[in-house]
Enzyme design. Structure first.
Site, PDB file in Angstrom:
ATOM      1  N   HIS A 258     -24.653 105.502 -18.575  1.00  0.00           N
ATOM      2  CA  HIS A 258     -25.279 106.283 -19.300  1.00  0.00           C
ATOM      3  C   HIS A 258     -25.055 107.823 -18.925  1.00  0.00           C
ATOM      4  O   HIS A 258     -25.679 108.875 -19.406  1.00  0.00           O
ATOM      5  CB  HIS A 258     -26.840 106.105 -19.047  1.00  0.00           C
ATOM      6  CG  HIS A 258     -27.366 104.398 -19.959  1.00  0.00           C
ATOM      7  ND1 HIS A 258     -27.819 103.350 -19.895  1.00  0.00           N
ATOM      8  CD2 HIS A 258     -27.521 104.952 -21.703  1.00  0.00           C
ATOM      9  CE1 HIS A 258     -27.822 102.656 -20.981  1.00  0.00           C
ATOM     10  NE2 HIS A 258     -27.677 103.397 -21.958  1.00  0.00           N
TER      11      HIS A 258
ATOM     12  N   LYS B 235     -18.562 104.681 -27.118  1.00  0.00           N
ATOM     13  CA  LYS B 235     -17.515 103.811 -27.587  1.00  0.00           C
ATOM     14  C   LYS B 235     -17.935 102.360 -27.599  1.00  0.00           C
ATOM     15  O   LYS B 235     -17.389 101.380 -28.392  1.00  0.00           O
ATOM     16  CB  LYS B 235     -16.801 104.468 -27.735  1.00  0.00           C
ATOM     17  CG  LYS B 235     -16.069 106.175 -28.240  1.00  0.00           C
ATOM     18  CD  LYS B 235     -14.443 105.537 -28.240  1.00  0.00           C
ATOM     19  CE  LYS B 235     -13.744 106.986 -28.815  1.00  0.00           C
ATOM     20  NZ  LYS B 235     -12.345 106.922 -28.727  1.00  0.00           N
TER      21      LYS B 235
END
Ligand code: PAF
Length: 281
Positions: A33, A147
């Protein structure tokens, strides 16, 4: 960095924010993150704003999934976002986002029938609904997604296309531990033994890509090769799916070609780990 917890305060912030790059999250943040926030900072430059949301969305959890035990670590999450360059965190309570008598949700009817969607009915409808709401609330110009959740990324691209939502979507490469395991909030559920076996998922994906690059194109051969690798090295793992699909439509392919994707989900105890690899020349 500003913490905003209500829709009213968010609307006030948005009025003067200018160009906004947005990172939606459910918190329990890790280095993956932080990379998304850093990418957002890069995209925003010094003049635009970087906003992140931290919201564990009940709509995307099934009845037997981990909504209640999903880690809530707001203080640490905020520190990580600030260090990575965020200007604002939107961390609303559930009641701030969902009306008790809400009766509208977004249904995705094609891309979510495969891969993770096949074993998590309703999950991507919950994701689409919350992402559309967050986009309406934050009104970002751009948004970044990892992704690792490849199916989610494909579905969000479809969401903004089909609903004409004016947000540019960026897909960011998966961030990995040094041994190759994709970073995930759910890795913390792994026992030491499971953790030791988990990098095998990446190794199986790399082996399949290697085989494809050296001329093996049959999907069944590529997937058998991966299953053999996992059977030998991930004895604690239980396959949910291993599949080869088109990167955009997510439909299964018999022959691997340029722009295919190999994706897998494997259970290790309570943790369901996912990973994927793009086949591109
Ligand atoms: O990827 C996630 O963390 C969530 O699915 C998202 C996109 C924040 C929606 O709740």
């Amino acid at each position: 960095m500003t913490l905003i917890e209500t829709v009213a305060d968010l609307r006030a912030w948005r009025k003067t924010a200018g160009h906004v790059v947005f990172v939606p999250t459910m918190g329990a943040l890790h280095e993956g993150h932080a990379t998304l926030v850093r990418e957002a900072r890069q995209l925003a430059g010094k003049d635009a704003r970087v906003a992140a949301s931290i919201f564990v969305n009940p709509l995307q959890f099934g009845p037997n999934e981990d909504f209640d035990r999903y880690p809530r670590t707001l203080e640490a999450d905020m520190a990580m976002c600030e260090a990575a360059g965020a200007d604002m965190i939107f961390a609303p309570a559930v009641r701030e986002v969902y009306h008790p008598d809400r009766s509208i949700k977004i249904l995705e009817t094609s891309l979510s029938n495969v891969l993770c969607g096949a074993s998590r009915p309703g999950h991507f409808d919950g994701v689409c609904t919350v992402v559309a709401k967050l986009f309406n609330l934050v009104q970002p110009d751009e948004a970044v997604f990892g992704k690792k959740d490849y199916q989610q990324l494909a579905i969000i691209r479809r969401l903004v296309r089909d609903l004409d939502i004016p947000v540019v979507i960026h897909g960011i490469e998966t961030v990995r531990e040094p041994d190759g395991l994709a970073m995930s909030s759910r890795n913390r559920y792994l026992s030491p033994q499971e953790r030791a076996e988990a990098p095998t998922l990446r190794q199986a994906l790399l082996a399949a890509r290697e085989a494809w690059l050296s001329g093996v194109t049959g999907t069944s051969r590529l997937l058998s090769l991966m299953r053999a690798h996992l059977a030998e090295h991930a004895r604690l793992g239980r396959e949910d799916y291993i599949t080869l699909v088109d990167q955009q439509t997510l439909q299964p392919l018999d022959i691997a070609r340029n722009h295919s994707l190999i994706a897998l989900a494997v259970w290790f105890g309570k943790a369901r780990l996912i990973d994927n690899i793009e086949l591109s020349r």
